[in-house]
Design an enzyme around this catalytic site. Structure first.
Site, short mmCIF file in Angstrom:
data_model
loop_
_atom_site.label_atom_id
_atom_site.label_comp_id
_atom_site.label_asym_id
_atom_site.label_seq_id
_atom_site.Cartn_x
_atom_site.Cartn_y
_atom_site.Cartn_z
N GLY A 69 -91.33 -16.36 -28.58
CA GLY A 69 -90.61 -15.83 -29.44
C GLY A 69 -89.73 -16.99 -30.07
O GLY A 69 -89.11 -16.54 -31.36
N GLY A 70 -89.65 -18.14 -29.77
CA GLY A 70 -88.75 -19.12 -30.63
C GLY A 70 -88.54 -20.27 -29.34
O GLY A 70 -88.26 -20.10 -28.25
N LEU A 99 -82.26 -9.87 -36.01
CA LEU A 99 -82.47 -10.71 -34.58
C LEU A 99 -81.18 -11.26 -34.22
O LEU A 99 -80.82 -12.20 -34.89
CB LEU A 99 -83.47 -12.06 -34.97
CG LEU A 99 -85.01 -11.52 -35.52
CD1 LEU A 99 -85.62 -12.86 -36.12
CD2 LEU A 99 -85.69 -10.67 -34.50
N CYS A 108 -92.87 -7.68 -30.89
CA CYS A 108 -93.39 -8.97 -29.92
C CYS A 108 -93.76 -8.77 -28.41
O CYS A 108 -94.26 -9.69 -27.80
CB CYS A 108 -92.33 -10.15 -30.26
SG CYS A 108 -92.24 -10.86 -31.92
N GLN A 141 -84.52 -25.33 -44.40
CA GLN A 141 -85.30 -26.89 -43.93
C GLN A 141 -84.89 -27.02 -42.52
O GLN A 141 -85.91 -27.39 -41.56
CB GLN A 141 -85.08 -27.88 -44.93
CG GLN A 141 -85.94 -29.08 -44.57
CD GLN A 141 -87.08 -28.98 -44.64
OE1 GLN A 141 -87.68 -28.50 -45.55
NE2 GLN A 141 -88.03 -29.26 -43.50
N ARG A 142 -83.68 -27.01 -42.26
CA ARG A 142 -83.04 -27.40 -40.73
C ARG A 142 -83.80 -26.10 -39.80
O ARG A 142 -84.08 -26.63 -38.78
CB ARG A 142 -81.63 -27.50 -40.82
CG ARG A 142 -80.94 -28.51 -41.53
CD ARG A 142 -79.60 -28.59 -41.16
NE ARG A 142 -78.66 -27.43 -41.55
CZ ARG A 142 -78.22 -27.60 -42.64
NH1 ARG A 142 -78.48 -28.57 -43.60
NH2 ARG A 142 -77.64 -26.35 -43.14
#
Length: 389
Positions: free
Chosen positions: A305-306, A267, A164, A57-58
């Site tokens: 990518g984030g 990753l 990606c 969740q975090r």
């Protein structure tokens, strides 16, 4: 007698490769990131893993994603319980889904791009299809030709498992095709589906858990050609230059293996650091020849990518927050769709530029950069020039 140089000149276009149309598509199933942890642990029979669920969740909250589209529904997963396990044999089921759905959503995006382009499909000369989802013979490029009804003489390039960074890769290939083949019109389709990577949670595999919180399904289609026909084709961006670099000492940072359980990936936590440490070198190589050193003076289309990657790139290059707005908006509303992401950003940027009355498709600016980051670790850098609106 005609010289070889004369023949070569006739065969080639005069102007640079240009983006002539963009289309995007997603599966209809949209998931709410705020409730995804509850859903994910329920459908994978992992509700007893309470501590891991809280951690997930975090992770979901930190992604800054609000919504993602996914082909996989609860009904589909109930019919394929092995896909809900952490590592159970399930490749056959995954492949059956992907070789059907990847070209289907790709067709939807391509149809939109072709409609915007406004020219007969018979003028499409080349097809580049890119996906990390599913492998078949003949490939999903063939399936797309059948679905669209393209001419059987279209030259096909099928790119599997690029990951990606591939949004930059397909532009690099399309640029060469368009500029070296007079009157070429290249249809690019990037279509990604998380059915290849979905699996249940395991406390020993946080890489997989991060992926479950980040990746999403989507397809983008672009039409590329040189020398746009005046008053018939509408140029959106010119592709000025392209480059690909393998980052030194980055082996093992990002990768994946296709196994009986689907596509497994890793990753490394160092990925944001590696990218941010090498971003200035890529920018310098691309923009020094143009006399550009202020990277706030260009528009940015960066693979999303984030959050951590975007934050560190911004900090390293001293970017103003608004430079990544289009990228962060797509991250928030769609998640990480791998190779298709940069074209969702490109599409949003040109539309917002028009809506807000700016003078060019690139947020009112002339020059811009498109970045792709992915397995290798690989960085693709594309210099774009915007068009007047």
């Amino acid at each position: 007698m005609v010289s070889v140089s004369g023949i070569r000149k006739v065969q080639r276009a005069e102007g640079p490769a240009t983006v002539l149309a963009i289309g995007t598509a997603n599966p209809p199933n949209c998931v709410d990131q705020s409730t995804y942890a509850d859903y994910y642990f329920r459908v994978t029979n992992g509700e007893h893993m309470t501590d891991l669920k809280k951690k997930f969740q975090r992770i979901c909250e930190r992604t800054q994603i609000k919504n993602r589209h996914m082909y996989l529904t609860e009904e589909i997963l109930k019919e394929n319980p092995n896909m809900c396990a952490y590592k159970a044999p399930s490749l056959d089921a995954r492949e059956d889904m992907m070789i059907r759905e990847v070209p289907r959503v790709g067709k939807e995006a391509a149809t939109k791009a072709i409609k915007e382009w406004g020219q007969p499909m018979s003028k499409i000369t080349h097809l580049i299809f890119c996906t990390t989802s599913g492998v078949a013979l003949p490939g999903v490029d063939y399936e797309l030709i059948v679905l669209l009804g393209l001419d059987p003489s279209v030259k096909r390039y099928m790119m599997y498992h690029q990951g990606c960074f591939a949004g930059g890769t397909v532009l690099r290939l399309a640029k060469d095709l368009a500029e070296n083949n007079k009157d070429a019109r290249v249809l690019i389709v990037c279509s990604e589906n998380t059915a290849v990577t979905f699996r249940g949670p395991n406390e020993t595999d946080m890489d997989s858990l991060v992926g479950q919180a980040l990746f999403a399904d989507g397809a983008a289609a672009i039409i590329i050609g040189s020398d746009p026909v005046p008053e018939v084709e509408n140029p959106i961006f010119e592709i000025v230059s392209t480059d690909q670099q393998l980052v030194p000492n980055s082996h093992g940072a990002i990768g994946g293996l296709l196994r009986e359980v689907g596509l497994t990936f890793y990753l490394n936590k160092s990925v944001p650091d590696i990218i941010s440490q090498n971003i200035n070198g890529a920018l310098s190589k691309a923009f020094d020849p143009l006399g550009i050193s202020d990277y706030n003076s260009i528009f940015w289309i960066a693979h999303l990518g984030g959050r951590a990657i975007l934050d560190q790139v911004e900090q390293k290059v001293n970017l103003k927050p608004e430079k990544m707005k289009a990228t962060r908006d797509v991250l928030s509303n769609y998640g990480n769709m791998s190779s298709a992401c940069v074209f969702f950003i490109m599409d949003l940027m040109r539309k917002k530029s028009l809506e807000t009355g700016l003078k060019t498709t690139g947020e009112g600016l002339d020059w811009g950069v498109l970045f792709g980051f992915g397995p290798g670790l690989t960085i693709e850098t594309v210099v774009l020039r915007s068009m007047a609106i």
